[in-house]
Design an enzyme around this catalytic site. Structure first.
Site, mmCIF file in Angstrom:
data_model
loop_
_atom_site.group_PDB
_atom_site.id
_atom_site.type_symbol
_atom_site.label_atom_id
_atom_site.label_comp_id
_atom_site.label_asym_id
_atom_site.label_seq_id
_atom_site.Cartn_x
_atom_site.Cartn_y
_atom_site.Cartn_z
ATOM 1 N NE ARG A 240 -1.963 2.050 3.336
ATOM 2 C CZ ARG A 240 -1.984 2.054 4.671
ATOM 3 N NH1 ARG A 240 -2.741 1.210 5.326
ATOM 4 N NH2 ARG A 240 -1.226 2.903 5.344
ATOM 5 C CG HIS B 136 -6.886 2.836 5.619
ATOM 6 N ND1 HIS B 136 -7.035 1.538 5.185
ATOM 7 C CD2 HIS B 136 -8.113 3.234 6.037
ATOM 8 C CE1 HIS B 136 -8.298 1.170 5.347
ATOM 9 N NE2 HIS B 136 -8.977 2.181 5.852
ATOM 10 C CE1 TYR C 150 0.414 2.929 8.975
ATOM 11 C CE2 TYR C 150 -0.890 4.653 10.007
ATOM 12 C CZ TYR C 150 -0.652 3.818 8.936
ATOM 13 O OH TYR C 150 -1.457 3.881 7.830
HETATM 14 C C1 LIG Z 1 -16.071 -5.187 10.381
HETATM 15 C C2 LIG Z 1 -15.140 -4.041 10.253
HETATM 16 N N1 LIG Z 1 -14.209 -3.836 11.217
HETATM 17 C C3 LIG Z 1 -13.383 -2.772 11.143
HETATM 18 C C4 LIG Z 1 -13.456 -1.894 10.113
HETATM 19 C C5 LIG Z 1 -12.549 -0.671 10.053
HETATM 20 N N2 LIG Z 1 -11.559 -0.806 8.992
HETATM 21 C C6 LIG Z 1 -11.788 -0.302 7.758
HETATM 22 S S1 LIG Z 1 -10.570 -0.657 6.690
HETATM 23 C C7 LIG Z 1 -9.682 -1.472 7.868
HETATM 24 C C8 LIG Z 1 -8.377 -2.093 7.519
HETATM 25 C C9 LIG Z 1 -8.505 -3.165 6.481
HETATM 26 O O1 LIG Z 1 -7.259 -3.601 6.076
HETATM 27 P P1 LIG Z 1 -7.081 -4.651 4.913
HETATM 28 O O2 LIG Z 1 -8.114 -5.716 5.013
HETATM 29 O O3 LIG Z 1 -5.675 -5.094 4.898
HETATM 30 O O4 LIG Z 1 -7.436 -3.836 3.586
HETATM 31 P P2 LIG Z 1 -6.667 -2.585 2.960
HETATM 32 O O5 LIG Z 1 -7.248 -1.369 3.590
HETATM 33 O O6 LIG Z 1 -5.230 -2.729 3.240
HETATM 34 O O7 LIG Z 1 -6.974 -2.621 1.503
HETATM 35 C C10 LIG Z 1 -10.351 -1.446 9.091
HETATM 36 C C11 LIG Z 1 -9.853 -2.042 10.335
HETATM 37 C C12 LIG Z 1 -14.445 -2.146 9.135
HETATM 38 N N3 LIG Z 1 -14.587 -1.340 8.069
HETATM 39 N N4 LIG Z 1 -15.260 -3.209 9.230
#
Ligand SMILES: Cc1ncc(C[n+]2csc(CCOP(=O)(O)OP(=O)(O)O)c2C)c(N)n1
Ligand SMILES: [Mg+2]
Lengths: 435, 343
Positions: A321, A325, A334
């Site tokens: 990435r 985010h 971080y």
């Molecule tokens: C059920 C749920 N828990 C927490 C979140 C908050 N949240 C949104 S994106 C994220 C990180 C996701 O990371 P990843 O699966 O690695 O996907 P990336 O963002 O790296 O594409 C979190 C914790 C959410 N959207 N849904």
């Protein structure tokens, strides 16, 4: 031993044993750290075997711990996974990835300029949506996460419609209901994106099962991030897909980070994400996610297998990435900024451009001209969408639409509430015309 | 509240952080965990600095699994720890629902007190930040409906700290919903005007060190005669502003704890004023306002001079572009106040 008092007493009684220790993962690099990726095993391009698409799932399992790569350091395509695409197709792939990046850049700036509330880029990960979208049939059903805008772009979904959604304006096909980038596009066989992580995974399996029940030929494909593999929905999906041999392609985009949490918090210290396939007994592939040809080839392999009733495949796309985010995130808090520059798998757009150059089919001048043209194309689309309004400037859907689609028909209480909302609007803005 | 010597100005996030800090220093059994809460200190910064101070085995990031977060909290509680898990947004608590509803809430009962779940689940909730339907929900009524769970919602930094300390010390599972719209200042519903920061609000003054606000005790925000207003979280400030604007001498009660509820304070007030307005941001049908309305009717029927009024969010998912059409703001509250005044 049901007496809590007895349980408590045993604490001290075993003092001759070593104290247990909790392991809490910690990433290798934090802000300010120099970055050294020499611990990453990056096998040479072309070195990975390509089993037959109809093989036993177990034959793919060594590939779950390997890394399928096609583009070598010399920018040539090598090995059994080379999809042997013609230059025209390669240029199209390059253009779609570059268009996705140009789109992200403009939308990110739009958010910063206050035109909307939120945006998420996929910078550095463009190959993981563009190449699969090209490798799948255009009517295969996709269940994306929020970072696969490239699929809509590859499927030719109108960019103005994407921006209308992002600006939540009066032309937004989702009626201003969803957070920006949470698209839904049925005509592009693109499922409605959920903000709740991993929910799309079992849904993709269900769609694939339905397709099999009906004797259809279309398959489903789903995406999520490596962090989201921790959710129960991911594991439910694996189990159902394995049990029913569902025609589905699972993509895990391992971009190393889940907001501020590195992949170790999803289990990456132990094994790969592709290796989840081993436990469920389904086919699995681990690919260089910044190598668009490897991604294309892996998707093609999995899609052909699924379409021939060979069942599900889990593909891990190993990528990075490159940016925050979302617009709400500052990754400098971080992780080390040097990670991006040191990332050993490079940039997918760059790598494909160098490959085309090596083939004598592309030049830096052509690339610069293309980037200018794409920036203009996005700018024109953004301008057109702005004509329909930006967030918070009054050009939104009528108030009554707030109450539509909760159910197929409006029950009495929603009718009442709809009237309330419209009355409130008249009080707040007496000068407004009815719509 | 107990006598205190030294106060400091904190916003609500800092007050929550302070409560965690105070309690972690006092009790080595308290652990804090959740998505992004460790090194980074939480997406809203509520746990900032805690990992550095208390170490990685007491403040740590978790996998993205709300089911796992709450499930391991139950197990830790069974061992004797006091976990304070964070669910990043209340909208994401649902994957953890089985562990909360079937496990944490019933553990004491089904084991006849052998096992308990002394956990405090913190989670930002509520809208008004253009977060769309997955960053705006107010699901408190789902939890108040569950026997065995306590539900706490602060409305000021002062209360956030004292209530969180009491929640952590409580031996039963507590859902602690933090109204994220007022993390930085008491947003009052007039969304086109700037929000004053907590540093300029009297309840932004937070006592140093340890103090607790008992669960089950409401706060009378303002005494009055014209009507009783029952609210919690962000809506306390919205109701306060609207009634001040209209110059109505209302008695405003901040419930602070939905379960257990301070029925005595409610009853005394409604019997005095004879009128009751209930305000919450959550959807209306089956919302906590319905419970409040039933209770007021049961306890105060012969003192009521007008039908009880409920002002709530609409029964739709939380929208994005029409956020302010959805939000139960000054106009909706104002109409209800007028109806009560006329009655
Ligand atoms: C059920 C749920 N828990 C927490 C979140 C908050 N949240 C949104 S994106 C994220 C990180 C996701 O990371 P990843 O699966 O690695 O996907 P990336 O963002 O790296 O594409 C979190 C914790 C959410 N959207 N849904
Ligand atoms: Mg990720």
């Amino acid at each position: 031993m049901t007496d809590a008092g007895v349980l408590r007493m045993t604490e001290g009684a075993r003092s001759n044993l070593p104290p247990l220790q909790l392991h809490v993962p910690e990433p290798k690099f934090r802000p300010g750290d120099a970055v050294d990726y020499s611990h990453l095993v990056i096998p040479a391009a072309g070195a990975q075997a390509r089993p037959d698409e109809g093989c036993a799932a177990s034959e793919t399992h060594p590939l779950c711990l390997d890394l399928v790569r096609v583009l070598g350091d010399d920018h040539r395509a090598v090995g059994p996974w080379d999809p042997k695409l013609d230059p025209e197709t390669l240029r199209r792939m390059l253009r779609l990835m570059a268009l996705t990046r140009a789109f992200d850049d403009r939308m990110y700036r739009g958010q910063r300029q206050g035109k909307t509330s939120f945006y998420m880029k996929c910078t550095g990960e463009e190959a993981t949506s563009i190449a699969p979208a090209m490798a799948l049939a255009s009517d295969d059903m996709v269940f994306p996460s929020y970072r696969q805008q490239g699929i809509l772009i590859a499927r030719g979904y109108p960019m103005v419609d994407m921006i209308n959604q992002i600006y939540s304006n009066k032309a937004d096909k989702l009626k201003g209901r969803q957070l920006p980038i949470m698209y839904s596009a049925r005509e592009a066989s693109f499922f409605s994106i959920s903000g709740n992580l991993a929910t799309q995974y079992p849904q993709a399996v269900g769609w694939a099962m339905a397709s099999a029940i009906k004797g259809d030929t279309r398959i489903a494909a789903a995406w999520l991030g490596e962090g989201s593999t921790a959710e129960g929905d991911f594991h439910s999906a694996m189990t159902f897909a394995a049990v029913y041999n569902a025609p589905v392609v699972f993509n895990v985009v391992n971009n190393q980070w889940a907001i501020s949490s590195f992949s170790g918090f999803a289990g990456a210290e132990r094994t790969t994400f592709a290796a989840r396939a081993i436990g469920y007994g389904i086919a699995g592939l681990r690919v260089d996610g910044n190598d668009p040809l490897a991604v294309y080839a892996a998707t093609r392999w999995a899609a052909n297998r699924a379409r021939a009733n060979g069942g599900p495949t889990l593909i891990e796309h190993f990528t990075y990435r490159a940016e925050g985010h979302s617009t709400s995130d500052d990754p400098g808090q971080y992780r080390s900024q040097a990670e991006r520059t040191e990332w050993p798998l490079g940039d997918p757009i760059n790598r494909l451009a160098r490959h085309l150059e090596a083939l004598g089919e592309w030049t830096p001048e052509a690339h610069a001209a293309m980037d200018l043209e794409l920036a203009e194309q996005v700018k024109a689309a953004a301008k057109a969408a702005e004509g329909n309004g930006v967030l918070g400037h009054g050009l939104h859907h009528p108030f009554r639409t707030l109450f539509e689609d909760v159910f197929e028909e409006l029950p009495w209480h929603l009718k009442e509430q709809s009237e309330q909302a419209i009355r409130e609007r008249r009080i707040k803005w007496p000068e407004w015309k009815e719509d | 509240m107990s006598e205190t010597f030294s106060m400091k100005k904190l916003n609500m996030i800092e007050a929550i952080n302070d409560a965690l800090d105070v309690m972690m220093a006092r009790d080595a059994n308290i652990v804090v965990m959740g998505e992004d809460v460790g090194y980074f200190g939480g997406v809203f910064r509520a746990t900032a600095g805690l990992q550095k101070k208390y170490g990685r085995t007491r403040v740590f990031d978790t996998p993205i699994s709300e089911c796992g977060i709450i499930g391991v909290a139950v197990g830790m509680g069974a061992y004797g720890l006091r976990p304070v898990p964070e669910i990043q947004f209340a909208d994401y608590i649902y994957p953890g629902l089985d562990q909360l509803v079937s496990e944490a809430a019933r553990l004491r009962y089904r084991s006849a007190g052998e096992y308990t779940a002394p956990i405090t689940v913190r989670s930002p909730f509520g809208g008004g930040i253009f977060g769309g339907q997955t960053h705006s929900q107010s699901p408190e009524a789902l939890f108040t409906h569950v026997a065995g769970l306590k539900t706490v919602i602060p409305s000021t930094p002062h209360d956030a700290k004292g209530l969180l300390i009491a929640a952590i010390e409580d031996n039963d599972p507590v859902i602690f919903f933090e109204p994220k719209r007022i993390y930085n200042g008491p947003f009052n519903g007039y969304y086109d005007k700037p929000v004053e920061p907590w540093s300029r609000h009297k309840d932004g003054a937070v006592p140093e060190g340890y103090y607790r606000i008992p669960l089950g005790k409401a706060r009378v925000v303002r005494e009055g005669e014209a009507m009783t207003v029952l609210a919690y979280g962000t809506m306390v400030h919205v109701a306060e502003a609207v009634l001040a604007d209209k110059g109505v001498d209302a008695e405003i009660i901040d419930l602070r704890t939905l379960v257990p509820l301070d029925i005595e304070t409610i009853e005394a007030s409604v019997k005095k004023t004879g009128k009751c307005l209930i305000v919450h941001e959550a959807t209306r049908t089956g919302g906590f306002g319905a419970e409040l309305s039933a209770l007021v009717q049961e306890h105060c029927f012969y003192h009521l001079e007008a039908p009880i009024e409920r002002v709530t969010g609409f029964d739709t998912p939380y929208p994005h572009s029409l956020e302010w059409a959805y939000f139960p703001g000054p106009v909706r509250i104002g109409e209800a106040v007028d109806r009560l005044l006329k009655a």
